[in-house]
Structure formats: C-alpha cells, structure tokens
Write a protein that holds these residues in place. Structure first.
Motif, PDB file in Angstrom:
ATOM      1  N   TYR A 139      26.119  69.502 -83.233  1.00  0.00           N
ATOM      2  CA  TYR A 139      27.180  70.494 -83.061  1.00  0.00           C
ATOM      3  C   TYR A 139      28.541  69.807 -82.903  1.00  0.00           C
ATOM      4  N   LEU A 140      28.591  68.763 -82.100  1.00  0.00           N
ATOM      5  CA  LEU A 140      29.866  68.084 -81.858  1.00  0.00           C
ATOM      6  C   LEU A 140      30.382  67.376 -83.110  1.00  0.00           C
ATOM      7  N   VAL A 141      29.479  66.832 -83.909  1.00  0.00           N
ATOM      8  CA  VAL A 141      29.896  66.183 -85.163  1.00  0.00           C
ATOM      9  C   VAL A 141      30.449  67.230 -86.128  1.00  0.00           C
ATOM     10  N   VAL A 142      29.784  68.384 -86.221  1.00  0.00           N
ATOM     11  CA  VAL A 142      30.285  69.449 -87.093  1.00  0.00           C
ATOM     12  C   VAL A 142      31.641  69.947 -86.590  1.00  0.00           C
ATOM     13  N   GLU A 143      31.780  70.111 -85.293  1.00  0.00           N
ATOM     14  CA  GLU A 143      33.054  70.550 -84.712  1.00  0.00           C
ATOM     15  C   GLU A 143      34.166  69.523 -84.989  1.00  0.00           C
ATOM     16  N   PHE A 144      33.821  68.244 -84.898  1.00  0.00           N
ATOM     17  CA  PHE A 144      34.778  67.176 -85.203  1.00  0.00           C
ATOM     18  C   PHE A 144      35.235  67.268 -86.657  1.00  0.00           C
ATOM     19  N   LEU A 145      34.270  67.428 -87.575  1.00  0.00           N
ATOM     20  CA  LEU A 145      34.605  67.489 -88.997  1.00  0.00           C
ATOM     21  C   LEU A 145      35.418  68.733 -89.344  1.00  0.00           C
ATOM     22  N   VAL A 146      35.099  69.860 -88.726  1.00  0.00           N
ATOM     23  CA  VAL A 146      35.852  71.087 -88.986  1.00  0.00           C
ATOM     24  C   VAL A 146      37.288  70.943 -88.480  1.00  0.00           C
ATOM     25  N   THR A 147      37.459  70.383 -87.292  1.00  0.00           N
ATOM     26  CA  THR A 147      38.808  70.195 -86.745  1.00  0.00           C
ATOM     27  C   THR A 147      39.609  69.204 -87.584  1.00  0.00           C
ATOM     28  N   ALA A 150      40.539  70.968 -90.868  1.00  0.00           N
ATOM     29  CA  ALA A 150      41.579  71.977 -90.657  1.00  0.00           C
ATOM     30  C   ALA A 150      42.945  71.329 -90.445  1.00  0.00           C
ATOM     31  N   SER A 151      42.983  70.214 -89.721  1.00  0.00           N
ATOM     32  CA  SER A 151      44.269  69.532 -89.525  1.00  0.00           C
ATOM     33  C   SER A 151      44.732  68.851 -90.811  1.00  0.00           C
ATOM     34  N   ALA A 152      43.808  68.407 -91.648  1.00  0.00           N
ATOM     35  CA  ALA A 152      44.194  67.809 -92.928  1.00  0.00           C
ATOM     36  C   ALA A 152      44.720  68.868 -93.887  1.00  0.00           C
ATOM     37  N   ASP A 153      44.177  70.078 -93.804  1.00  0.00           N
ATOM     38  CA  ASP A 153      44.672  71.170 -94.653  1.00  0.00           C
ATOM     39  C   ASP A 153      46.104  71.548 -94.284  1.00  0.00           C
ATOM     40  N   ARG A 154      46.436  71.474 -93.002  1.00  0.00           N
ATOM     41  CA  ARG A 154      47.789  71.843 -92.556  1.00  0.00           C
ATOM     42  C   ARG A 154      48.782  70.684 -92.689  1.00  0.00           C
ATOM     43  N   ASP A 155      48.261  69.499 -92.968  1.00  0.00           N
ATOM     44  CA  ASP A 155      49.076  68.281 -93.076  1.00  0.00           C
ATOM     45  C   ASP A 155      49.832  67.970 -91.784  1.00  0.00           C
ATOM     46  N   VAL A 156      49.325  68.439 -90.675  1.00  0.00           N
ATOM     47  CA  VAL A 156      49.958  68.188 -89.380  1.00  0.00           C
ATOM     48  C   VAL A 156      48.861  67.825 -88.385  1.00  0.00           C
ATOM     49  N   LEU A 157      49.050  66.715 -87.718  1.00  0.00           N
ATOM     50  CA  LEU A 157      48.119  66.312 -86.668  1.00  0.00           C
ATOM     51  C   LEU A 157      48.877  66.394 -85.341  1.00  0.00           C
ATOM     52  N   SER A 158      48.702  67.500 -84.649  1.00  0.00           N
ATOM     53  CA  SER A 158      49.408  67.696 -83.386  1.00  0.00           C
ATOM     54  C   SER A 158      48.706  66.932 -82.272  1.00  0.00           C
ATOM     55  N   ARG A 159      49.331  66.885 -81.130  1.00  0.00           N
ATOM     56  CA  ARG A 159      48.774  66.178 -79.981  1.00  0.00           C
ATOM     57  C   ARG A 159      47.511  66.880 -79.491  1.00  0.00           C
ATOM     58  N   VAL A 160      47.506  68.211 -79.497  1.00  0.00           N
ATOM     59  CA  VAL A 160      46.341  68.966 -79.053  1.00  0.00           C
ATOM     60  C   VAL A 160      45.161  68.719 -79.989  1.00  0.00           C
ATOM     61  N   THR A 161      45.421  68.685 -81.289  1.00  0.00           N
ATOM     62  CA  THR A 161      44.354  68.425 -82.257  1.00  0.00           C
ATOM     63  C   THR A 161      43.814  67.005 -82.100  1.00  0.00           C
ATOM     64  N   ALA A 162      44.687  66.059 -81.825  1.00  0.00           N
ATOM     65  CA  ALA A 162      44.243  64.675 -81.612  1.00  0.00           C
ATOM     66  C   ALA A 162      43.366  64.575 -80.366  1.00  0.00           C
ATOM     67  N   VAL A 163      43.739  65.279 -79.310  1.00  0.00           N
ATOM     68  CA  VAL A 163      42.921  65.277 -78.084  1.00  0.00           C
ATOM     69  C   VAL A 163      41.560  65.912 -78.357  1.00  0.00           C
ATOM     70  N   GLN A 164      41.559  67.000 -79.138  1.00  0.00           N
ATOM     71  CA  GLN A 164      40.293  67.631 -79.492  1.00  0.00           C
ATOM     72  C   GLN A 164      39.406  66.682 -80.298  1.00  0.00           C
ATOM     73  N   LEU A 165      39.984  65.993 -81.256  1.00  0.00           N
ATOM     74  CA  LEU A 165      39.206  65.062 -82.076  1.00  0.00           C
ATOM     75  C   LEU A 165      38.624  63.933 -81.233  1.00  0.00           C
ATOM     76  N   VAL A 166      39.424  63.406 -80.328  1.00  0.00           N
ATOM     77  CA  VAL A 166      38.930  62.332 -79.457  1.00  0.00           C
ATOM     78  C   VAL A 166      37.818  62.852 -78.551  1.00  0.00           C
ATOM     79  N   ALA A 167      38.001  64.056 -77.990  1.00  0.00           N
ATOM     80  CA  ALA A 167      36.979  64.630 -77.105  1.00  0.00           C
ATOM     81  C   ALA A 167      35.680  64.893 -77.857  1.00  0.00           C
TER      82      ALA A 167
END
Length: 189
Positions: A139-147, A150-167
């Motif tokens: 589940y966590l790997v799928v959540e990581f890949l989806v996040t 989604a951030s690659a589609d928006r071409d923006v890697l925000s701080r919140v998204t980076a924290v989510q990816l690390v978590a």
C-alpha cells in the motif's frame, strides 16, 4: 487337596527392558532427527508439533511499529472519511476534477487496512504478521508512486508533497525491513 504351584514372578532385566523401549521408540520415530531438523521427544509432541517451532524472536521495535502503523492508518482514514475537502486542501491537493467521493473511498480503504493492522498487533502468529507487513508495504509503495506521478503531472514538487514522499518511502522501507526480519529463521543456540 492339591496345592497349585504359582510361578515365581520373573523379573525383567533392566537392559532388555531398555532395548525394547529403544526399539519401540525407533519404530514410532521418536528421538530421531525429523525431516525438519528437530528431535521429537515423544509421540504426542510429534503429533501435535513442538510449540518452540512456532515461537519466533520478534525484532526490536516490531510491536511498536505495528501499533503506530495501525494508529496512523486509523487516524488518517477517519480524517479523510469525515473531512475530505479540508484534508485535501491542507495537503496541497487541488480539486481539479477529483470529487469528494474519491477522497472518502481513499479514507474507507485506509480504515479497512487499519482493521487488518489492528488484528496483527495482538497476534503471535508469524504468518499473519508477515502478511500484514507485506500488505502495508505494498500500500505504501503504491501511495508513493501515485504521489510521485501526481506531482510529476503538475510539474511542481511542493514541500508538503516532498514530506509525503519521504514519509511514504521511509514507512515502506521500515515495513519491508520488519517483513524480512520476521521471515528469517531463528538462529540455533
């Protein structure tokens, strides 16, 4: 009157008794090395199985990790289920076409996984613990890949998204680590 003569009690020799006992144990397959590498001391332990075989050495911090995972999945699932719009706004998600029901379905999935994780916190069975750790890792790997997608589609890697990816990444690695540790065979002392 005739008196019947009784045969005197014949005492068995201890050595012949021991030999017959060893022969019967050999016929029953006790005291010999089994296919799984264990020595069965009695026929009952051979039939029922040795309890030490199922006991495993828990890695340090496993129960704490299971408890924290179940608690986190429960809390995030309930928050996502009850407040889908406010949680989506706080996590820097724009509602570009994503409806509230999708967030609620995500919360329901997290609550379902948390129920499985809560059942694994209290069990001692190695197989159940391993399967829950594996499902959590997947589940966590799928959540990581989806996040990440989604951030690659928006071409923006925000701080919140980076924290989510690390978590998500660290949690997946820790669950995978415990999955591997629980699956190891114990060392013989």
């Amino acid at each position: 009157m005739s008196v019947e003569q009784h045969c005197p009690l014949v005492k068995k020799h201890s050595q012949s008794d021991l030999v017959s006992r060893l022969k019967s144990r050999r016929v029953l397959g006790m005291g010999m090395k089994a296919a799984d590498g264990e020595f069965h001391q009695s026929k009952i332990s051979q039939m029922l199985g040795n309890e030490f075989k199922f006991a495993f050495h828990e890695p340090f911090g496993l129960r704490f990790w299971q408890f924290m995972s179940a608690l986190t999945f429960s809390a995030l699932g309930l928050l996502t289920l009850t407040f889908p719009r406010s949680l989506g706004a706080r996590l820097d998600m724009d509602d570009g076409g994503i409806c509230v029901s999708a967030h609620r379905l995500h919360g329901a999935a997290m609550i379902s996984i948390s129920l499985i994780l809560w059942s694994a916190v209290w069990t001692m069975e190695k197989v159940i613990i391993r399967w829950t750790l594996l499902s959590e890792t997947c589940y966590l790997v799928v959540e990581f890949l989806v996040t990440l997608t989604a951030s690659a589609d928006r071409d923006v890697l925000s701080r919140v998204t980076a924290v989510q990816l690390v978590a998500f990444g660290l949690s997946a690695l820790l669950s995978l680590f415990y999955y591997i540790q629980v699956g190891r065979k114990p060392r013989r002392v």
